[in-house]
Scaffold this active site. Structure first.
Site, PDB file in Angstrom:
ATOM      1  CB  SER A  78     -25.607 -55.951  30.548  1.00 43.54           C
ATOM      2  OG  SER A  78     -24.216 -56.197  30.698  1.00 43.54           O
ATOM      3  CE  LYS A  79     -24.127 -47.967  34.127  1.00 49.75           C
ATOM      4  NZ  LYS A  79     -22.762 -48.214  34.580  1.00 49.75           N
TER       5      LYS A  79
END
Length: 513
Positions: free
Chosen positions: A265-266
RNA sequence: GGUCGGUUCGUCUAGGGGUUAGGACGUAUCCCUUUCACGGAUAAAACACGGGUUCGAUUCCCGUACCGACUACCA
């Protein structure tokens, strides 16, 4: 006679395109090229609430940067136009109604609150799977339970409704995934998914089947997160009577966090200090920002090569492949099944390999840009000479200028650590002599060999071992203790500049010990 | 919880009934060297576990464990 291969990449424009999506696009591209088919892009923007301005341009620019632009897309329409689901809106309802007509779908009038109540009731009754299915639908407000005239009345009055698929009570649904083989699911574990939302837009499930069919898609290559809903999709093809033209499926392994577990994920990128997006991104409205590989200094071809090997490999021991070579080597059979942890160190290694293959002239353009950004003028020849010196030592082009700017900017101060260890009387004595020699130099060519032999002669005359004072010499001219070949730097600088710098160092540094 | 998927060095992976289980990244050491790197060499490092099938399983089958995805009127 097999028909033309047509694959699609179908992102939704809800923000910057995630690296996993980029890889999906890449595999679709590689497969299409390999098979001599077409690669299309379809924007899945059926969720009006999640639309983010700029996201579509971001997708376009990302694919262009990597050189894997689609053959057909919203900005390059072909026979299957339009390429945004929002622009195909009108067709979906009719398909949904066809399904209702055929008894494979039905109207449902339950409000969000009622659905919530149902789930709570089921959970309280310890029902393992609280969902809208062949059992529970009999207790809900829909066209299966309500009298026909009431359904008509509700519809006529404009009451909000959705259309749900009517999943058969018992049926084995099977699909032959190109990567995973046969996958079988019993329909009793599936729920009556919404096909048309109350806002008149289709859900992904309906839109993707209708569009893939209308656009003659032959292979659906997508992420593993879609595997659980694939049986529903197979069922929909069957209900529409499109089984004979149903595309083949290939569900790609996920990209995982480098540490621990779970999808990349970011947040992971932010935490570990690397990008998870191809390009920089900024949402002007929310202020959301994300770093991109491109801006961090990754070359598109290196990044592409790295990405291709995340979950696939051609089987040999070679790892450096151009896009054309990837196309040639690609096959879906060689895509792995297991999730892949993201390793930024490997990405850097790929970048180094590609950087070393770049010409000095190309790398020099980065040096000029970086220097100019600091309001420093640099000659193209100097930039090229620097690039040549530094290309074997760095990961990113920006490091060339950063690591060699002392060529253009004479040191104003010196690394104290090195100075305290290496700046001794021998060094002072040698440098004084060398500066004099340089100032008296009247030859025509001052290259690295000349610089070195002159230094060697000066050392010999003073009976000083060169190896013992080289660090001090480097310090005097560059201000730091490490860098590329010193004599090459001297050659770039010229006798005058080198002498000047030595004089300055001699005047500035004090001998310690 | 349920459904589905997955499991070879720390990481990416090759391989596949009998191999010294191969490579790459990273790590360590050595060599090269005017520094730091590059480069070269070497080293440590893996078949999740338990049952079968078999003369023989890391490889085939079944369980178990663990990991993951999905479980919305999001895609």
């Amino acid at each position: 006679m097999s028909k033309e291969v047509r694959v699609r990449f179908a992102p939704s424009p809800t923000g910057p395109l995630h690296i996993g999506g980029v890889r999906t696009a890449l595999y679709n591209y590689l497969f299409a090229r390999k098979m001599g088919g077409k690669f299309l892009l379809r924007i899945e923007d059926t969720d009006q609430n999640r639309f983010v301005p700029g996201a579509e341009d971001y997708i376009k620019e990302s694919l262009e940067w990597l050189g894997i632009s689609p053959d057909e897309s919203p900005w390059k329409p072909g026979d299957s136009a339009p390429y945004r689901q929002s622009e195909r809106k009108t067709s979906y309802m009719q398909y949904a109604l066809d399904l209702v007509e055929a008894g494979h779908a039905y109207y449902a009038f339950d409000t969000p609150g009622e659905l919530e109540d149902m789930r709570e009731r089921l959970t309280a009754a310890r029902v393992v799977q609280p969902q809208y299915n062949s059992i529970t639908r009999t207790q809900m407000k829909n066209s299966l339970t309500l009298p026909e005239d009431e359904v008509k009345a509700r519809l006529a009055s404009g009451e909000p409704y959705v259309i749900r698929v009517k999943i058969p009570r018992k049926e084995e649904v099977r699909l032959n995934d190109m990567i995973r083989g046969w996958v079988m699911v019993h329909s009793s574990t599936l729920d009556d998914k919404v096909l048309m939302k109350s806002d008149g837009m289709p859900t992904y499930h309906l839109a993707n089947i209708v569009d893939d069919h209308l656009m003659n898609i032959t292979h659906v290559i997508r992420g593993e997160e879609w595997l659980p809903s694939a049986p529903l999709h197979v069922l929909l093809y069957k209900f529409f009577g499109w089984t004979d033209t149903m595309p083949e499926f290939a569900h790609l392994p996920l990209l995982l966090k480098p540490d621990g577990n779970g999808k990349l994920s970011k947040r992971d990128g932010d935490k570990l200090g690397f990008p998870v997006f191809p390009l920089n991104w900024e949402n002007k409205e929310t202020g959301e920002k994300a770093a991109g590989f491109r801006e961090q200094g990754y070359f598109s071809d290196a990044f592409l090569n790295f990405l291709a090997f995340l979950g696939w490999n051609p089987g040999g021991e070679r790892e450096i492949f151009s896009l054309e070579e990837l196309v040639d080597a690609f096959s879906v059979e060689r895509i792995g099944k297991a999730g892949t942890k993201f390793d930024i160190a490997k990405a850097k290694w790929f970048n180094e390999q590609y950087l070393r293959e770049k010409s000095n002239a190309e790398l020099a353009t980065y040096v000029v840009v970086d220097a100019t950004a600091e309001n420093i003028t640099i000659l193209p020849e100097t930039a090229e000479a620097i690039a040549s010196l530094m290309k074997g030592r760095v990961t990113f082009p920006s490091e060339i200028w950063q690591g060699c700017k002392f060529v253009v900017i004479a040191p104003a101060e010196f690394d104290q650590d090195i100075a305290s260890k290496k700046w001794n009387t021998d060094a002072v004595s040698l440098l004084t002599a060398y500066a004099e020699d340089l100032e008296a130099f009247n030859g025509t060519i001052f290259d690295a060999d000349t610089a070195k032999s002159m230094l060697g002669q000066a050392a010999e005359a003073k009976e000083i071992k060169l190896g013992k004072v080289m660090q001090a010499v480097r310090l005097a001219v560059t201000g730091v203790g490490a860098g590329p070949d010193l004599m090459e730097i001297f050659a770039i600088l010229g006798t005058e500049e080198v002498a000047k710098r030595i004089r300055f160092a001699l005047a500035t540094l004090e001998v310690i010990g």
